[in-house]
Enzyme design. Sequence first.
Site, PDB file in Angstrom:
ATOM      1  N   HIS A 224       0.809  -1.222   0.000  1.00 57.71           N
ATOM      2  CA  HIS A 224       0.000   0.000   0.000  1.00 57.71           C
ATOM      3  C   HIS A 224       0.841   1.271   0.000  1.00 57.71           C
ATOM      4  CE1 HIS A 224      -3.361   2.633   1.704  1.00 57.71           C
ATOM      5  NE2 HIS A 224      -3.907   2.066   0.656  1.00 57.71           N
ATOM      6  N   LYS A 226       3.158   4.413  -1.335  1.00 61.43           N
ATOM      7  CA  LYS A 226       3.222   5.260  -2.526  1.00 61.43           C
ATOM      8  C   LYS A 226       4.548   6.014  -2.464  1.00 61.43           C
ATOM      9  CE  LYS A 226      -1.425   4.890  -1.783  1.00 61.43           C
ATOM     10  NZ  LYS A 226      -1.988   4.226  -0.613  1.00 61.43           N
ATOM     11  N   ASP A 231      17.100   9.395  -8.528  1.00 58.31           N
ATOM     12  CA  ASP A 231      18.546   9.587  -8.311  1.00 58.31           C
ATOM     13  C   ASP A 231      18.927   9.685  -6.840  1.00 58.31           C
ATOM     14  OD1 ASP A 231      19.044   9.520 -11.015  1.00 58.31           O
ATOM     15  OD2 ASP A 231      19.032  11.687 -11.279  1.00 58.31           O
ATOM     16  N   HIS A 402      -9.077  11.401   0.501  1.00 58.45           N
ATOM     17  CA  HIS A 402      -8.170  10.268   0.595  1.00 58.45           C
ATOM     18  C   HIS A 402      -6.882  10.623   1.338  1.00 58.45           C
ATOM     19  CE1 HIS A 402      -5.783   6.836  -1.306  1.00 58.45           C
ATOM     20  NE2 HIS A 402      -6.845   6.242  -0.816  1.00 58.45           N
ATOM     21  N   LYS A 404      -4.307  11.183   4.199  1.00 60.29           N
ATOM     22  CA  LYS A 404      -4.103  10.520   5.492  1.00 60.29           C
ATOM     23  C   LYS A 404      -3.129  11.376   6.296  1.00 60.29           C
ATOM     24  CE  LYS A 404      -4.261   6.957   2.154  1.00 60.29           C
ATOM     25  NZ  LYS A 404      -5.484   6.342   2.291  1.00 60.29           N
ATOM     26  N   ASP A 409      -1.335  19.900  17.750  1.00 56.12           N
ATOM     27  CA  ASP A 409      -1.046  21.217  18.348  1.00 56.12           C
ATOM     28  C   ASP A 409      -0.615  22.263  17.330  1.00 56.12           C
ATOM     29  OD1 ASP A 409      -1.705  20.238  20.841  1.00 56.12           O
ATOM     30  OD2 ASP A 409       0.367  19.811  21.430  1.00 56.12           O
TER      31      ASP A 409
END
Length: 484
Positions: A224, A226, A231, A402, A404, A409
Site C-alpha cells: 500500500h 506510494k 537519483d 483520501h 491521510k 497542536d
Amino acid sequence: MEKFYNILALVGVGLYWFLVAGVTLRVVLKRRAVSVSLAWLMIIYIIPVLGVIFYFLFGELNLGKKRAERAKQMFSPYGEWFDQLHDCQAHLPALMSPQITKIDDLCNHRMSIPALCGNDLSLQRSPNEILRSIIQDIDQAENHIRAVFYIWHNGGLVDAVSSALIQAAKRGVTVRILLDSAGSHRFFKSHWIKMMEQEGIDITQALEVSPWRIFLRRLDLRQHRKIIVIDDKVAYTGSMNMVDPAFFKQNAGVGQWVDVMVRITGPTVNVIAAIHAWDWEVETGDRIMPSFPECIIPSQEKALPIQVVPSGPGMPENLIQQVLTLAINQATKSVCITTPYFVPSDELLEEFKMTAQRGVIVEIIIPKNNDSLMVQWASRSYYDELLNAGIKIYEFDGGLLHTKSVVVDGLYCLVGTVNIDMRSLWLNFELTLAVDNEDFTAEMVELLDSYKALSTVVKKEKWKKRSMRYRFLERVFYLFSPLL
C-alpha cells in the site's frame, strides 16, 4: 446402502466439528485484539465451512514462505545500514522538539531508523501539480528511478508519467517499478506494460494474486506504499496513487479523490529509497541498496527533522500504531485527523476519547460518501462514542477525501499512506512521515481548514435521531470492523 450414507454423514459432521474446534483453538491461542478474535469466531460459527476457509485465507498474517524467509534474513543488513545514519551529522536530536524526539527514540529502538535533519519539503495538493512535478523530476533523472505504488491507473497525466519514464529509460536511466498486483491489475493488462518493458523498465508485481497461491499466503495482504525516488536526490510520498482523479473511478458515485503528496529533498530521501529497496528485495530477492546520504546541514534554521516510519510484514509489529498513539498522547491543545477509512482499533479509539476528555480539541475529517459501503457503515458505528467524548466529526462533501494525516497542536504532523483502520495498522505495507516543522505544519493546518470548509459537521442531537435501519446497519458492520 442407507446405513453407509448415514455413517458417511456422521463422519463428515465429526470431521467438520473437529476442524472447527481446531480453528477455534488456533484463533483463541493467537495473541491479538479480543475484538478481532471474536469477529473471526462469529464468522466461523455463523457461516458453515466457508467461515473456516475464509479464516485460512484471511485470518492470519502470512507473507508466504519465501518472502518471510527473505524478510527475516534482510532485517540485520538493513538494520546495519540504518544504524550508520546515527553517525551522520543530519541526526541532530538537540534540534528536535521533545515530541518528535520521543518518536525518534521509539523508531530507533525498534528499527534503528533515526529522524534526520537538513530536508526541504513541498506540500503538493492538486493532482495536476503533483503529476506535473513528478514528470519534471523524471525528465531530470540521470541514474535511476525507484517507484512503488498500490494503484497505477492509465489515463490523463498518468500516461504522461509513463511516457516520461520510457524516455528516461531510453537515455540510460535504470527504472524499477513495484506495483501491487491487486491494486494495479488493470495496468498489468494494458498496452503500457509491453511498451515500458520493451525499453528495459523493470516492472514487478508485488504480492501476485493467483488461484495457485490462495493457501500459501494471505490474499488481502497488500503493498500500500506510494513512493517514487529519483537519483536518491528527490522523493515523493503521501496518499496519492499513480492515478489522475479525472480518469479514475468516475462511476463510483463519490466524486474525485482528494489527495496530497510531499516532495522531499535531503537525507530523508535516502531513507525512503531504502524502504523501496526493502520492498524490492522482499519481492524479488535482489538487493539494490541506495547510496548513503551526504547529510549536509546548510543551517540550523533549516533543520526540518523528519522521521520515516515504515510498517509491514517482516518489520517491527505495530510500529505505526505506536507512533500514532505516542503523537496523540502528547497533544496539549488540538489534534486533527483526516482519513478515508476510519475503523480504529480499540486502543486507538480509547486514545482518541481520552485525549478529548482531558480537554484537547480532537477533530476527525472523513468522506461523507465512501467507495466502500462496509467501511462507511462501520465508521458511523463509532460516531456515538466519539460525539459523547466531545470529539468533532466532519463529513467531507468535496469528493472522496483520501488524504491521510494527523496534525498535533499545530506544531508537528504525520502524513503518509496510513488509514485509521486495522488493515493499515496491522496488515499492509505502509509508510508515514513524522514532520517536526512549524512552517510545513502550518501548511497542513491551512489545508485541513479548507477540508473543513467543504464539510458538514455531525451534530450530536441530529445524529441521535437517525432511523432504526441506520442503527441496525451500523451494528452489523461494527461486528466486522476488526476485519475491514
